[in-house]
Write an enzyme that holds these catalytic residues in place. Sequence first.
Site, PDB file in Angstrom:
ATOM      1  N   ASN A   1       0.914  -1.472   0.006  1.00  0.00           N
ATOM      2  CA  ASN A   1       0.058   0.088  -0.012  1.00  0.00           C
ATOM      3  C   ASN A   1       1.031   1.408  -0.116  1.00  0.00           C
ATOM      4  O   ASN A   1       2.000   1.263  -0.315  1.00  0.00           O
ATOM      5  CB  ASN A   1      -0.994  -0.032   1.233  1.00  0.00           C
ATOM      6  CG  ASN A   1      -2.366   0.480   0.698  1.00  0.00           C
ATOM      7  OD1 ASN A   1      -2.332   1.724   0.225  1.00  0.00           O
ATOM      8  ND2 ASN A   1      -3.425  -0.388   0.582  1.00  0.00           N
TER       9      ASN A   1
ATOM     10  N   HIS B   1       3.446  -0.009  -2.992  1.00  0.00           N
ATOM     11  CA  HIS B   1       3.978  -1.519  -3.139  1.00  0.00           C
ATOM     12  C   HIS B   1       5.227  -1.769  -3.231  1.00  0.00           C
ATOM     13  O   HIS B   1       5.523  -2.481  -3.770  1.00  0.00           O
ATOM     14  CB  HIS B   1       3.128  -2.104  -4.291  1.00  0.00           C
ATOM     15  CG  HIS B   1       1.450  -1.988  -3.979  1.00  0.00           C
ATOM     16  ND1 HIS B   1       0.756  -2.173  -2.867  1.00  0.00           N
ATOM     17  CD2 HIS B   1       0.431  -2.207  -4.898  1.00  0.00           C
ATOM     18  CE1 HIS B   1      -0.334  -2.240  -2.785  1.00  0.00           C
ATOM     19  NE2 HIS B   1      -0.786  -2.350  -4.153  1.00  0.00           N
TER      20      HIS B   1
ATOM     21  N   HIS C   1      -0.868  -9.977  -3.536  1.00  0.00           N
ATOM     22  CA  HIS C   1      -1.607  -8.989  -4.446  1.00  0.00           C
ATOM     23  C   HIS C   1      -2.504  -9.811  -5.645  1.00  0.00           C
ATOM     24  O   HIS C   1      -2.729  -9.504  -6.545  1.00  0.00           O
ATOM     25  CB  HIS C   1      -0.897  -8.026  -5.131  1.00  0.00           C
ATOM     26  CG  HIS C   1      -1.716  -6.642  -5.497  1.00  0.00           C
ATOM     27  ND1 HIS C   1      -3.025  -6.483  -6.029  1.00  0.00           N
ATOM     28  CD2 HIS C   1      -1.629  -5.275  -4.779  1.00  0.00           C
ATOM     29  CE1 HIS C   1      -3.476  -5.458  -6.061  1.00  0.00           C
ATOM     30  NE2 HIS C   1      -2.550  -4.572  -5.323  1.00  0.00           N
ATOM     31  N   SER C   2      -2.905 -11.093  -4.780  1.00  0.00           N
ATOM     32  CA  SER C   2      -4.012 -11.680  -5.862  1.00  0.00           C
ATOM     33  C   SER C   2      -5.099 -11.126  -6.043  1.00  0.00           C
ATOM     34  O   SER C   2      -5.861 -10.410  -5.466  1.00  0.00           O
ATOM     35  CB  SER C   2      -4.070 -13.084  -5.174  1.00  0.00           C
ATOM     36  OG  SER C   2      -2.898 -13.883  -5.440  1.00  0.00           O
ATOM     37  N   TYR C   3      -5.593 -11.371  -7.673  1.00  0.00           N
ATOM     38  CA  TYR C   3      -6.883 -10.626  -8.005  1.00  0.00           C
ATOM     39  C   TYR C   3      -7.849 -12.151  -8.029  1.00  0.00           C
ATOM     40  O   TYR C   3      -7.073 -12.951  -8.823  1.00  0.00           O
ATOM     41  CB  TYR C   3      -6.786 -10.167  -9.278  1.00  0.00           C
ATOM     42  CG  TYR C   3      -6.126  -8.437  -9.432  1.00  0.00           C
ATOM     43  CD1 TYR C   3      -4.738  -8.443  -9.173  1.00  0.00           C
ATOM     44  CD2 TYR C   3      -6.810  -7.426  -9.671  1.00  0.00           C
ATOM     45  CE1 TYR C   3      -4.214  -7.393  -8.946  1.00  0.00           C
ATOM     46  CE2 TYR C   3      -6.217  -6.154  -9.821  1.00  0.00           C
ATOM     47  CZ  TYR C   3      -5.047  -6.109  -9.575  1.00  0.00           C
ATOM     48  OH  TYR C   3      -4.146  -4.761  -9.572  1.00  0.00           O
TER      49      TYR C   3
ATOM     50  N   ASP D   1     -11.815   0.908  -2.651  1.00  0.00           N
ATOM     51  CA  ASP D   1     -10.354   0.680  -2.766  1.00  0.00           C
ATOM     52  C   ASP D   1      -9.957   1.275  -1.479  1.00  0.00           C
ATOM     53  O   ASP D   1      -9.283   2.310  -1.298  1.00  0.00           O
ATOM     54  CB  ASP D   1      -9.784   1.612  -3.758  1.00  0.00           C
ATOM     55  CG  ASP D   1      -8.156   1.136  -3.854  1.00  0.00           C
ATOM     56  OD1 ASP D   1      -7.844   0.338  -3.171  1.00  0.00           O
ATOM     57  OD2 ASP D   1      -7.466   1.771  -4.890  1.00  0.00           O
TER      58      ASP D   1
ATOM     59  N   GLN E   1      -7.218  -4.671   2.625  1.00  0.00           N
ATOM     60  CA  GLN E   1      -7.700  -3.453   1.542  1.00  0.00           C
ATOM     61  C   GLN E   1      -8.586  -4.427   0.800  1.00  0.00           C
ATOM     62  O   GLN E   1      -8.224  -5.241   0.286  1.00  0.00           O
ATOM     63  CB  GLN E   1      -6.256  -3.327   0.714  1.00  0.00           C
ATOM     64  CG  GLN E   1      -6.698  -2.239  -0.281  1.00  0.00           C
ATOM     65  CD  GLN E   1      -6.522  -0.780   0.343  1.00  0.00           C
ATOM     66  OE1 GLN E   1      -6.270  -0.447   1.486  1.00  0.00           O
ATOM     67  NE2 GLN E   1      -6.814   0.128  -0.641  1.00  0.00           N
TER      68      GLN E   1
ATOM     69  N   GLU F   1      -6.425  -7.685   0.138  1.00  0.00           N
ATOM     70  CA  GLU F   1      -4.883  -7.667   0.609  1.00  0.00           C
ATOM     71  C   GLU F   1      -4.606  -7.426   2.250  1.00  0.00           C
ATOM     72  O   GLU F   1      -5.207  -6.406   2.588  1.00  0.00           O
ATOM     73  CB  GLU F   1      -4.039  -6.472  -0.020  1.00  0.00           C
ATOM     74  CG  GLU F   1      -4.253  -6.614  -1.739  1.00  0.00           C
ATOM     75  CD  GLU F   1      -4.179  -5.172  -2.120  1.00  0.00           C
ATOM     76  OE1 GLU F   1      -3.143  -4.363  -2.129  1.00  0.00           O
ATOM     77  OE2 GLU F   1      -5.101  -4.835  -2.800  1.00  0.00           O
TER      78      GLU F   1
HETATM   79  C1  GLA Z   1      -3.656  -1.709  -4.503  1.00  0.00           C
HETATM   80  C2  GLA Z   1      -4.088   0.039  -4.322  1.00  0.00           C
HETATM   81  C3  GLA Z   1      -4.888   0.266  -5.500  1.00  0.00           C
HETATM   82  C4  GLA Z   1      -4.106  -0.003  -6.983  1.00  0.00           C
HETATM   83  C5  GLA Z   1      -3.589  -1.436  -6.935  1.00  0.00           C
HETATM   84  C6  GLA Z   1      -2.909  -1.808  -8.163  1.00  0.00           C
HETATM   85  O1  GLA Z   1      -4.844  -2.611  -4.236  1.00  0.00           O
HETATM   86  O2  GLA Z   1      -5.036   0.004  -3.277  1.00  0.00           O
HETATM   87  O3  GLA Z   1      -5.085   1.648  -5.282  1.00  0.00           O
HETATM   88  O4  GLA Z   1      -2.982   0.871  -6.711  1.00  0.00           O
HETATM   89  O5  GLA Z   1      -3.075  -1.958  -5.853  1.00  0.00           O
HETATM   90  O6  GLA Z   1      -3.214  -1.404  -9.305  1.00  0.00           O
END
Ligand code: GLA
Length: 365
Positions: free
Chosen positions: A88, A118, A192-194, A264, A302, A330
């Site tokens: 973050n 990050h 930071h997995s999506y 976010d 997050q 996160e």
């Molecule tokens: C985190 C942040 C977001 C963005 C992503 C990467 O999750 O909170 O604002 O920067 O990383 O794109």
Amino acid sequence: MRAPPFLTLICLVLFNGSLAVAQQIETFQLKNDNGLKVEITNYGGIITKIIVPDRNGDFADIALGYNTVSEYQKATPYFGAIIGRFGNRIANGSFKLGGKTYNLVKNNEPNGIACHLHGGTKGFDKVIWNAKRINKKGEQGLTLTRRSPDGEEGYPGNLDVTVTYWLTNSNELRIEYAASTDKATPLNLTNHSYFNLKGDGNGTILDHILSLNASRYTPVDQGLIPTGELAPVDNSPFDWRTPHSIGRDIDSTHPQIVYGLGHDHNFALDKSEPKTLTLAATVYEPTSGRVMEVLTTEPGIQFYSGNFLDGSLTGKSGKPYEFRNGFCLETQHFPDSPNQPSFPSSILHPGDEYTSTTIYRFTTK
Ligand code: GLA
């Protein structure tokens, strides 16, 4: 013969022409007795695949990402990666510690306001880790280690880091973080997995049902830096204590939603004892029946609804990742903690051991 996509040899040629350490980029697969699979590359410690069943027993990869490491090297919004030293944002890329001001790289500029994000331009997500497979009863693991040298991206101290991924027979992906340092340093490690629980490449995540175990969150300013306040979530788009769809309030005119271009935000998790492993989040996807629970020892999480995905990146299924086609949860210390005396401390001191555990648990209903 062509090398498999994930097997690339990186040779460092020193300025005197000699060949230094050769570090290999490889992928590793963890499997459990129920057919779940997780793939990880030692480049950035990136989780490249998470293959889990739906309610009918059909498996799909629910992690966003690419098919080759070179695509991750080209452009990635941190898909699946280990984030460090500091997950973050850090305001203005600077903090004071032990009477000294440290200046970090400013690599992010939300709404035109520069900050450190990050871990910087070459964070833990862009380095090659030493990897070793490990096993114990009912669990397959991969241990990743590295030394982050004193001064890396502006941070003080030589930091020895170990991140271990475990896939268990109880369908849990457990991530254990450990570190020690020779100088005091901020440290906030995460992954930071999506995710898209319908399966990667299957469109929006706005219909997923989310709940968070948090009565307070940390509102941000325009630059997405916490104001320092711990605001109650009551009667706001941030009250996830009752499960509801990610999309329900995403177009709200609440100033916080406007700043974040959607969700976010960092949530302060409800815990009776700090550092205990507790349930932080549950996500349910109604069509597949997939459920993902997130447990953590961290004080915060997050929730990011993929607001910066804009269709410019094409993922492993061959389809572009459009706006809000993936979400992140996160686990972390609060953003900008090094500049926020009222937040739980994120400073690791010499002689102390940093430890943190996060579990992603997969079930169906
Ligand atoms: C985190 C942040 C977001 C963005 C992503 C990467 O999750 O909170 O604002 O920067 O990383 O794109």
